[in-house]
Design an enzyme around this catalytic site. Sequence first.
Site, PDB file in Angstrom:
ATOM      1  N   LYS A  22     -47.663 -31.709  29.101  1.00 20.04           N
ATOM      2  CA  LYS A  22     -47.918 -31.810  27.796  1.00 20.04           C
ATOM      3  C   LYS A  22     -46.545 -31.331  26.786  1.00 20.04           C
ATOM      4  O   LYS A  22     -46.230 -31.981  25.904  1.00 20.04           O
ATOM      5  CB  LYS A  22     -49.110 -31.139  27.493  1.00 20.04           C
ATOM      6  CG  LYS A  22     -49.192 -30.578  25.931  1.00 20.04           C
ATOM      7  CD  LYS A  22     -50.139 -29.492  25.524  1.00 20.04           C
ATOM      8  CE  LYS A  22     -50.592 -29.249  24.209  1.00 20.04           C
ATOM      9  NZ  LYS A  22     -49.224 -28.580  23.741  1.00 20.04           N
ATOM     10  N   CYS A 116     -52.618 -24.623  17.343  1.00 18.71           N
ATOM     11  CA  CYS A 116     -53.315 -23.551  17.441  1.00 18.71           C
ATOM     12  C   CYS A 116     -52.776 -22.262  16.763  1.00 18.71           C
ATOM     13  O   CYS A 116     -51.708 -22.166  16.378  1.00 18.71           O
ATOM     14  CB  CYS A 116     -53.271 -23.266  19.173  1.00 18.71           C
ATOM     15  SG  CYS A 116     -53.800 -24.290  20.282  1.00 18.71           S
ATOM     16  N   ILE A 123     -40.803 -22.373  11.444  1.00 22.79           N
ATOM     17  CA  ILE A 123     -40.008 -23.312  11.627  1.00 22.79           C
ATOM     18  C   ILE A 123     -38.492 -23.099  10.933  1.00 22.79           C
ATOM     19  O   ILE A 123     -37.753 -24.082  10.882  1.00 22.79           O
ATOM     20  CB  ILE A 123     -40.414 -24.720  11.010  1.00 22.79           C
ATOM     21  CG1 ILE A 123     -40.612 -24.687   9.563  1.00 22.79           C
ATOM     22  CG2 ILE A 123     -41.795 -25.078  11.962  1.00 22.79           C
ATOM     23  CD1 ILE A 123     -41.119 -26.131   8.889  1.00 22.79           C
ATOM     24  N   LEU A 125     -36.114 -21.442  12.183  1.00 20.69           N
ATOM     25  CA  LEU A 125     -35.009 -21.770  12.950  1.00 20.69           C
ATOM     26  C   LEU A 125     -34.492 -23.210  12.828  1.00 20.69           C
ATOM     27  O   LEU A 125     -33.278 -23.474  13.010  1.00 20.69           O
ATOM     28  CB  LEU A 125     -35.417 -21.090  14.448  1.00 20.69           C
ATOM     29  CG  LEU A 125     -35.433 -19.819  14.574  1.00 20.69           C
ATOM     30  CD1 LEU A 125     -35.813 -19.364  16.032  1.00 20.69           C
ATOM     31  CD2 LEU A 125     -33.958 -19.006  14.514  1.00 20.69           C
ATOM     32  N   ASP A 306     -47.881 -19.084  27.782  1.00 20.85           N
ATOM     33  CA  ASP A 306     -48.955 -20.067  28.023  1.00 20.85           C
ATOM     34  C   ASP A 306     -49.858 -19.955  29.340  1.00 20.85           C
ATOM     35  O   ASP A 306     -50.887 -20.479  29.282  1.00 20.85           O
ATOM     36  CB  ASP A 306     -48.179 -21.575  27.874  1.00 20.85           C
ATOM     37  CG  ASP A 306     -47.874 -22.019  26.681  1.00 20.85           C
ATOM     38  OD1 ASP A 306     -48.506 -21.501  25.552  1.00 20.85           O
ATOM     39  OD2 ASP A 306     -47.462 -23.114  26.827  1.00 20.85           O
TER      40      ASP A 306
END
Length: 419
Positions: A22, A116, A123, A125, A306
Amino acid sequence: MRKIIINGGKALSGEVAVSGAKNSVVALIPAIILADDIVILDGVPAISDVDSLIEIMELMGATVNYHGDTLEIDPRGVQDIPMPYGKINSLRASYYFYGSLLGRFGQAVVGLPGGCDLGPRPIDLHLKAFEAMGVEVSYEGENMNLSTNGQKIHGAHIYMDTVSVGATINTMVAATKAQGKTVIENAAREPEIIDVATLLNNMGAHIRGAGTDIITIQGVQKLHGTRHQVIPDRIEAGTYIALAAAIGKGIKITNVLYEHLESFIAKLEEMGVRMTVEEDAIFVEKQESLKAITIKTSPYPGFATDLQQPLTPLLLKADGRGTIIDTIYEKRINHVPELMRMGADISVIGGQIVYQGPSRLTGAQVKATDLRAGAALVTAGLMAEGKTEITNIEFILRGYASIIAKLTALGADIQLIED
């Protein structure tokens, strides 16, 4: 409202194949915008994030054919138009369109990304890197405008203040067709970055160092079509390995790259999990006694953030007290109160998850608050005695291909119900 119903407490066995990654495919699809011809991806997972990306690509003018796990995209009709806010807002990885649109058109009008809710994932960076490459950033309502004011995006020497997979990929993609050379220092090293670089290089890009902390990109004028095999999903693999250790009586997980999971496997071995590593598969035996351990997430090649939630139900089977410290996403604790509903001896103290095992889980009504928390609840439901009802399952379907069918094939009593 859709929900997942599980009648748990049943040992599982058999074989399950891991789908394509994914976290790769959500970056690979936007990167195809840079090509001047058809690009084919093999091993594309059947997840809702892919469906959303296909819809966005078609709205922008691409021609898309998706059959089985093969995705064919002709990006030649893509137009420089504002991106659809609704779809963008539901998809965190939509920020990968920034780099590809800048690389192709020198500008982009996009909504801010969703996904999520795991705490701050700024954002900044990404934008800092784009600005170093000559991009001006402005805001209008819910949209962000990125523009080079008619100039070609140019190369730059960029130091990432923190290690970021998204910013590394986005900068690399934007730099692929930039004028001159771009150097990214303190780059993230995840396998998904190597996968994206491999696609781009096969399209004609000049990228060196992907998978190290210094990536060098020499801009090119044109990128051609190609065919690319998506790498296996290491997070899905880890989820099924943990599930197999928690409730299996012998499960083989196939299409696995062990080298992508070394830190995860090492922690399972520390717990006492018995498994056999094969060339492209891992066989997990029925487990006896397990010991509690401490998990601390860190950027790759460390323990993946994750995977801390999908591992948590297995930790609840272990003897003793342990902690989980997530240094990447501070709000990745939302599965804890849901597991407590199921009888888990687990809590959050000072931002750390503390558990005491073994816990006897019982079925309950629970809610998936994000993708990986949802995976944890599925495993917990399979472990628990009685019936578990999981709502908010759209999060789960975003990232786990054919999860109901795969678990059913292992012997799980699990159904997706349309209310």
